[in-house]
Design a protein around this motif. Structure first.
Motif, PDB file in Angstrom:
ATOM      1  N   SER A  16      38.767  31.577  40.692  1.00  0.00           N
ATOM      2  CA  SER A  16      39.348  32.425  41.731  1.00  0.00           C
ATOM      3  C   SER A  16      39.691  33.810  41.213  1.00  0.00           C
ATOM      4  CB  SER A  16      40.605  31.759  42.315  1.00  0.00           C
ATOM      5  OG  SER A  16      40.289  30.514  42.898  1.00  0.00           O
ATOM      6  N   TYR A  17      40.460  33.874  40.103  1.00  0.00           N
ATOM      7  CA  TYR A  17      40.834  35.215  39.645  1.00  0.00           C
ATOM      8  C   TYR A  17      39.660  35.949  39.006  1.00  0.00           C
ATOM      9  CZ  TYR A  17      41.782  33.438  34.825  1.00  0.00           C
ATOM     10  OH  TYR A  17      41.714  32.881  33.582  1.00  0.00           O
ATOM     11  N   SER A  18      38.683  35.203  38.475  1.00  0.00           N
ATOM     12  CA  SER A  18      37.482  35.871  37.964  1.00  0.00           C
ATOM     13  C   SER A  18      36.686  36.483  39.101  1.00  0.00           C
ATOM     14  CB  SER A  18      36.623  34.873  37.177  1.00  0.00           C
ATOM     15  OG  SER A  18      37.309  34.384  36.051  1.00  0.00           O
ATOM     16  N   PHE A  19      36.543  35.735  40.217  1.00  0.00           N
ATOM     17  CA  PHE A  19      35.857  36.274  41.397  1.00  0.00           C
ATOM     18  C   PHE A  19      36.584  37.503  41.930  1.00  0.00           C
ATOM     19  CE2 PHE A  19      33.372  32.287  42.398  1.00  0.00           C
ATOM     20  CZ  PHE A  19      32.145  32.936  42.487  1.00  0.00           C
ATOM     21  N   GLY A  59      36.174  45.036  41.037  1.00  0.00           N
ATOM     22  CA  GLY A  59      35.387  45.978  40.249  1.00  0.00           C
ATOM     23  C   GLY A  59      34.190  46.491  41.023  1.00  0.00           C
ATOM     24  N   ALA A  60      33.477  45.567  41.696  1.00  0.00           N
ATOM     25  CA  ALA A  60      32.316  45.987  42.488  1.00  0.00           C
ATOM     26  C   ALA A  60      32.731  46.920  43.622  1.00  0.00           C
ATOM     27  CB  ALA A  60      31.613  44.743  43.050  1.00  0.00           C
ATOM     28  N   ALA A  61      33.860  46.605  44.288  1.00  0.00           N
ATOM     29  CA  ALA A  61      34.339  47.462  45.375  1.00  0.00           C
ATOM     30  C   ALA A  61      34.705  48.851  44.862  1.00  0.00           C
ATOM     31  CB  ALA A  61      35.549  46.810  46.049  1.00  0.00           C
ATOM     32  N   LYS A  62      35.286  48.907  43.673  1.00  0.00           N
ATOM     33  CA  LYS A  62      35.665  50.194  43.085  1.00  0.00           C
ATOM     34  C   LYS A  62      34.432  51.033  42.773  1.00  0.00           C
ATOM     35  CE  LYS A  62      38.822  52.939  41.182  1.00  0.00           C
ATOM     36  NZ  LYS A  62      39.899  53.572  41.977  1.00  0.00           N
ATOM     37  N   VAL A  63      33.374  50.383  42.279  1.00  0.00           N
ATOM     38  CA  VAL A  63      32.128  51.099  41.990  1.00  0.00           C
ATOM     39  C   VAL A  63      31.546  51.683  43.270  1.00  0.00           C
ATOM     40  CG1 VAL A  63      29.744  50.838  41.187  1.00  0.00           C
ATOM     41  CG2 VAL A  63      31.609  49.744  39.936  1.00  0.00           C
ATOM     42  N   ILE A  64      31.554  50.882  44.343  1.00  0.00           N
ATOM     43  CA  ILE A  64      31.038  51.358  45.633  1.00  0.00           C
ATOM     44  C   ILE A  64      31.886  52.513  46.147  1.00  0.00           C
ATOM     45  CG2 ILE A  64      30.679  50.702  48.041  1.00  0.00           C
ATOM     46  CD1 ILE A  64      30.049  47.852  47.019  1.00  0.00           C
ATOM     47  N   GLU A  65      33.204  52.392  45.991  1.00  0.00           N
ATOM     48  CA  GLU A  65      34.112  53.459  46.435  1.00  0.00           C
ATOM     49  C   GLU A  65      33.874  54.742  45.652  1.00  0.00           C
ATOM     50  OE1 GLU A  65      38.840  54.468  45.989  1.00  0.00           O
ATOM     51  OE2 GLU A  65      38.265  52.374  46.343  1.00  0.00           O
TER      52      GLU A  65
END
Length: 467
Positions: free
Chosen positions: A212-215, A221-227
């Motif tokens: 859960s916390y790894s996901f 992290g992925a959302a931050k890259v997209i942002e």
């Protein structure tokens, strides 16, 4: 111990034959018969609980030091090393008495060392093992307390606004020592679980929490890259002022990755829970390979997305880099705490078993509220052990840096040297053959990498700049 198996020939077989009769009574006769019902799935749950710790959240920092080529390559390399050493150790679980043909089960790491390498090696490995397992208990207590304090701080920021001075560390609220005591109390109760055979449910729960916390870390992290709209980072990693500083940071990063993988300290305990057929070693190898593949996926995801999101500013703990959403960051920290409840026991149970087999667990002779009838000696020893680990964590709140250094020094003997020497003795591998040379080269290469990481860890603890 000694350097490799050269010239050991008959000397390798001698401890094996001399100790078989002693170990048969210790390991295979089992005065208290154990019902082994474990499967590849329960073994995977144990392994994932042991391997995926909160350290997964620090791997983005490691990738930042090594860069886009070195970071992922190091993770894949150490994943391969872990698969090899776990396979070697899994083969050492069952031995055969050459005279009677009876199976001898090596139910713990030190049991196996004693059988194959003799009493002196057993004592040495027992020292390293106890030190490492106790250190894990301290680090887990520190990490759980930090995550619980982070949840409280995130709730405060949610109420008062980001950056509110009243929410900062030391500005109010509960101290981390308070949370350490709470975590210690929970472990006093969980430590009364009799043994590994009785905690499959806890490992499954802890494994779910680690997923859960790894996901969440990977997703944030992925959302931050997209942002950001750009992938940060460089091929060579973070640029530092001096080449020497870069070398020490690289060494520390390799140490973080190397010591995030092995689970040799608890592998034989896990294997001892498995039913047969199929052979326990085959099930254990399959569980190890699958678990390491899953672990590597999360390590690569969190490490690479974290570096892509923050670049040179990648934090030591990935979750601390995200300003929100607070509820999601808080949920991730809660999952860390819940995972550590089970992870603590995965490393504590072998130490409990080590002492109780040596001195006896006593008889069931007292009724304890919530726990039922328990052995007084077991209750006292396990409670004292948890109390000692909690006390060390409270008295030395930065002790995890020292434990990291100790882990660096104990990695090679526990995860590489002893498993390699036991495998050579168990398989009666002749010195200077191609197989012997390949295994010794593997051990020597790991020793060099471990030595380099140890020096880097020492600089991280005693050097002028701590990262």
């Amino acid at each position: 111990m000694g350097g490799g198996g050269g010239g050991r020939g008959d000397r390798q077989a001698e401890p094996l034959l001399r100790k078989l009769s002693e170990s048969s009574s210790d390991n295979s006769s089992e005065e208290h018969p154990v019902k082994r019902t474990g499967t590849v799935w329960t073994a995977m749950a144990h392994v994932i609980t042991a391997v995926i710790g909160s350290g997964v959240l620090s791997l983005a920092w490691s990738v930042a030091q090594l860069g886009w080529v070195g970071g992922p390559a190091a993770m894949v390399l150490f994943a391969g090393v872990t698969v090899v050493q776990s396979s070697l150790l899994a083969d050492c679980y069952i031995s055969r008495d050459p005279e009677r043909g009876a199976a001898v089960r090596n139910r713990s790491y030190v049991d196996a060392v004693r059988l194959y390498l003799g009493k002196k090696s057993q004592m040495l490995s027992g020292f390293f093992l106890g030190f490492s397992l106790f250190g894990n208990s301290v680090v887990y207590t520190l990490t759980a307390a930090a995550s619980m304090r982070a949840i409280e701080r995130a709730n405060c920021y949610h109420r008062e606004g980001e950056g509110a001075p009243c929410c900062a560390a030391g500005a109010g609220g509960s101290s981390e020592a308070y949370y350490m005591l709470l975590f210690g109390l929970a472990q006093v109760a969980l430590s009364q679980i009799p043994d590994f055979h009785s905690m499959a449910w806890l490992s499954v729960f802890a494994a779910v929490m680690s997923f859960s916390y790894s996901f969440i870390g990977l997703g944030l992290g992925a959302a931050k890259v997209i942002e950001n709209g750009v992938i940060k980072g460089a091929i060579g990693g973070v640029s530092l002022v001096s080449p020497a500083q870069k070398v020490w940071r690289v060494a520390q990063a390799l140490g973080d990755i190397a010591f995030a993988y092995p689970f040799s300290l608890v592998l034989l305990e896990i294997e001892d829970t498995l039913r047969s057929p199929p052979a326990e070693s085959e099930t254990m190898k399959a569980a190890s390979r699958a678990s390491i593949a899953v672990t590597t996926f999360f390590y690569l995801g969190c490490g690479c997305f974290g570096y892509a999101a923050f670049g040179d500013g990648t934090p030591g703990n990935l979750l601390t880099g995200f300003g929100g959403p607070y509820w999601l960051v808080g949920l991730a920290n809660l999952c860390v705490v819940l995972h550590l409840l089970g992870g603590y026991q995965v490393y504590a149970q072998p130490m409990f078993a080590l002492v109780e087999r040596r001195f006896g667990a006593g008889v069931v002779d007292a009724e304890v509220p919530l726990l039922g009838r328990v052995s007084v000696s077991r209750l006292c020893f396990r409670t004292a052990n948890v109390a000692a680990a909690t006390a060390v964590a409270v008295w030395f709140p930065y002790f995890n840096q020292v434990v990291g250094l100790i882990g660096a020094f104990t990695f090679w003997p526990l995860a590489i040297h002893f498993p390699v020497q036991m495998y050579l003795a168990q398989g009666k591998v002749a010195p200077w053959t191609g197989r012997w040379l390949a295994i010794q080269a593997f051990s020597a290469g790991c020793l060099v990498a471990c030595g380099f990481a140890s020096v880097g860890s020492a600089m991280g603890v005693f050097g002028p700049e701590r990262s």
